[in-house]
Design a protein around this motif. Structure first.
Motif, PDB file in Angstrom:
ATOM      1  N   UNK A   1       0.736  -1.087  -0.045  1.00  5.94           N
ATOM      2  CA  UNK A   1      -0.063  -0.093   0.005  1.00  5.94           C
ATOM      3  C   UNK A   1       0.830   1.207   0.065  1.00  5.94           C
ATOM      4  N   UNK A   2       1.738   1.303   0.704  1.00  8.65           N
ATOM      5  CA  UNK A   2       2.568   2.365   0.898  1.00  8.65           C
ATOM      6  C   UNK A   2       3.380   2.876  -0.307  1.00  8.65           C
ATOM      7  N   UNK A   3       3.999   1.722  -0.878  1.00  9.67           N
ATOM      8  CA  UNK A   3       4.929   1.758  -2.060  1.00  9.67           C
ATOM      9  C   UNK A   3       4.046   2.274  -3.170  1.00  9.67           C
ATOM     10  N   UNK A   4       2.726   1.550  -3.351  1.00 10.00           N
ATOM     11  CA  UNK A   4       1.992   2.362  -4.493  1.00 10.00           C
ATOM     12  C   UNK A   4       1.585   3.561  -4.085  1.00 10.00           C
TER      13      UNK A   4
ATOM     14  N   UNK B   1      16.344  -9.491  -3.437  1.00  5.62           N
ATOM     15  CA  UNK B   1      16.801  -8.032  -3.238  1.00  5.62           C
ATOM     16  C   UNK B   1      15.537  -7.506  -3.104  1.00  5.62           C
ATOM     17  N   UNK B   2      14.490  -7.443  -3.927  1.00  8.06           N
ATOM     18  CA  UNK B   2      13.347  -6.783  -4.179  1.00  8.06           C
ATOM     19  C   UNK B   2      12.510  -6.981  -2.787  1.00  8.06           C
ATOM     20  N   UNK B   3      12.603  -8.421  -2.295  1.00  2.00           N
ATOM     21  CA  UNK B   3      11.815  -8.802  -1.147  1.00  2.00           C
ATOM     22  C   UNK B   3      12.480  -7.926   0.077  1.00  2.00           C
ATOM     23  N   UNK B   4      13.824  -7.721   0.048  1.00  2.00           N
ATOM     24  CA  UNK B   4      14.379  -7.181   1.158  1.00  2.00           C
ATOM     25  C   UNK B   4      13.808  -5.716   1.125  1.00  2.00           C
ATOM     26  N   UNK B   5      13.720  -5.133   0.081  1.00  2.00           N
ATOM     27  CA  UNK B   5      13.299  -3.790   0.006  1.00  2.00           C
ATOM     28  C   UNK B   5      11.874  -3.716   0.550  1.00  2.00           C
ATOM     29  N   UNK B   6      10.911  -4.505   0.085  1.00  2.00           N
ATOM     30  CA  UNK B   6       9.478  -4.585   0.498  1.00  2.00           C
ATOM     31  C   UNK B   6       9.394  -4.852   2.111  1.00  2.00           C
ATOM     32  N   UNK B   7      10.258  -5.971   2.450  1.00  2.00           N
ATOM     33  CA  UNK B   7      10.398  -6.564   3.992  1.00  2.00           C
ATOM     34  C   UNK B   7      10.641  -5.324   4.949  1.00  2.00           C
ATOM     35  N   UNK B   8      11.788  -4.489   4.634  1.00  2.00           N
ATOM     36  CA  UNK B   8      12.327  -3.358   5.356  1.00  2.00           C
ATOM     37  C   UNK B   8      11.170  -2.411   5.603  1.00  2.00           C
ATOM     38  N   UNK B   9      10.554  -2.109   4.417  1.00  2.00           N
ATOM     39  CA  UNK B   9       9.250  -1.084   4.543  1.00  2.00           C
ATOM     40  C   UNK B   9       8.484  -1.726   5.332  1.00  2.00           C
TER      41      UNK B   9
END
Length: 477
Positions: A73-76, A346-354
């Motif tokens: 939600x936040x990223x979109x 890599x992209x999962x780390x970005x999303x998981x951190x957020x």
């Protein structure tokens, strides 16, 4: 004096693309001094390819039946990703910046233990996968296709077959060339039956996969441990409290496996952690309904949920025997290599951190991989603070000259037709680690800047020199 090309053409561009009149609802009439290298156009919020006014992502923004989570939600909402096909997203500029920083961190850790970077094709031959017997084992998870000649391929979800065949094609290695650690950061493809949660579970994603080749089982275990330690350092640098847990080897196979799990309620993995010792495991590897610790025998296993962000495998000779990836040992005899494989999402780390660091209202990044470190907010156009606008130019120029490590890290929110309050809200939701407001306190005899440290929520009022000293400690990668 030589005039740069952009300086020649800028005066001839339409006013809406350069400096608009005071009544324009677009860009504010700010100077072109920025934190960029001399001669480059300014880095302005109004020029960034993302929504100028952040939006809510409600049900109308979802695919039918899609389940969202906080990070999605936040990223979109922030214009960081945009949905394309089910399980596939456009990564927009801010996300690409964050991902490139994360990859640089990964490069540092992987090359620090001897890793060498390669890039293998995403289009993988079915013949290789049949030799390893995974063509049928992987089932519907593989994206399969044929070329015009009838050749069968898959889009690689992982590259054990490809890298082992690559090594075997080079001829017999010497034991002196081992250990050999080859890694890449590439797009991967998996035909997820129910892609969901944005970048946490998609069909197309970025992964770092490393493959190790060793001369003996003992050496392979040492390599395995060195990679696990490098992963632990990476997550420590990111400020993510990941837990290393024993895991199932799954369809990749091998003798030993661990997952790196980030505790989160949205996580799809169930973990068991002992409160009395260091034991932790994916529930798949423990006998059903077991509550006592199999390691210390006295502790109680407590269940929690986690997001898998890394996975390590000791493969032994499973693939090297099939593809004859061999070396000449100290007795001058041929032997097959001992292998390991090691993945990071890599992209999962970005999303998981957020997911774990953010508030419900705004993104909070690990400091090292925030797309931009600093956002400066000038006064609202026409307000009583408008007279201090020149201080903005002076501040940006000072940062550029005294803090070269922050070049490219400072964004100017030039949307001065909007109130400072509205732009502060946007800055909070986008997650710049430092927001600098040139507001009421800048009218004082010794101008002070309001500095909001978004990671901690701390608010400071600093002189220009004090601000420079604060930002001097900001670490970039």
């Amino acid at each position: 004096m030589r005039v740069l090309l952009w300086q020649k053409i800028l005066p001839h561009l339409p006013r809406t693309l350069t400096t608009p009149c005071r009544g324009c609802a677009g860009h504010a009439p700010l100077s072109t001094h920025t934190d960029q290298k001399p001669g480059r156009p300014p880095l302005l919020v109004s020029r960034l390819f993302q929504p100028s006014n952040l939006r809510d992502v409600g049900q109308e923004g979802r695919a039918p039946g899609e389940t969202t989570c906080k990070s999605q939600r936040l990223m979109q909402q922030a214009g960081l990703i945009h949905p394309s096909n089910p399980g596939c997203y456009h990564y927009l500029p801010a996300t690409v910046r964050a991902m490139e920083k994360l990859v640089r961190l990964i490069d540092q850790e992987m090359q620090g233990i001897g890793g060498q970077k390669v890039d293998m094709p995403s289009l993988c031959s079915a013949e290789l996968w049949r030799r390893s017997e995974r063509w049928d084992l992987m089932g519907k998870e593989l994206f399969r296709l044929r070329d015009r000649h009838g050749g069968e391929y898959c889009l690689g979800p992982t590259h054990e077959e490809a890298v082992t065949e690559l090594l075997a094609s080079q001829g017999t290695l010497s034991y002196r060339q081992l250990p050999l650690l080859l890694y890449q950061v590439t797009r991967k493809f998996r035909d997820e039956p129910k892609p969901r949660f944005g970048l946490l579970r998609g069909r197309e994603f970025y992964m770092k996969d490393m493959y190790s080749f060793d001369a003996s089982e003992e050496a392979a275990y040492q390599t395995y441990e060195s990679v696990c330690q490098a992963y632990a350092r990476l997550f420590s640098r990111l400020g993510l409290p990941c837990v290393q847990v024993q895991a199932d080897t799954g369809n990749i196979g091998g003798k030993l496996s661990h997952e790196f799990q980030l505790p989160a309620e949205i996580g799809e993995d169930r973990l068991l952690v002992c409160g009395a010792c260091s034991f932790s495991a994916n529930v798949e590897t423990v006998a059903p309904d077991r509550t006592d610790c199999p390691q210390c025998q006295t502790g109680t296993l407590v269940e929690s949920k986690g997001i898998e962000v890394g996975h390590t495998f000791y493969l032994g000779t499973k693939y090297s025997r099939i593809f004859d990836a061999s070396f000449t040992n100290t007795q001058n005899k041929s032997a097959v290599t001992e292998m390991g494989c090691f993945g990071l999402g890599v992209t999962r780390i970005l999303a998981a951190a957020i997911e774990v660091m953010s508030t419900e209202e705004g993104i909070r990044w690990p400091g090292l991989i925030a797309p931009y470190q600093i956002c400066i907010l000038p006064p609202k156009r026409g307000s009583k603070m408008d007279s201090v606008t020149d201080l903005v130019d002076d501040l940006v120029q000072q940062l550029r000259e005294t803090l070269p490590s922050l070049r490219g890290e400072v964004v100017l929110d030039d949307r001065t037709q909007m109130t400072i309050g509205k732009r502060l809200k946007d800055a909070s939701r986008l997650g710049y680690p430092y927001v600098v407001v040139v507001g009421q306190s800048a009218l004082e005899e010794t101008p002070r800047y309001e500095v909001i440290c978004q990671q901690t929520g701390e608010k400071l009022y600093l002189s220009k020199d004090g601000l420079v000293d604060l930002l001097r400690a900001v670490e970039t990668v």
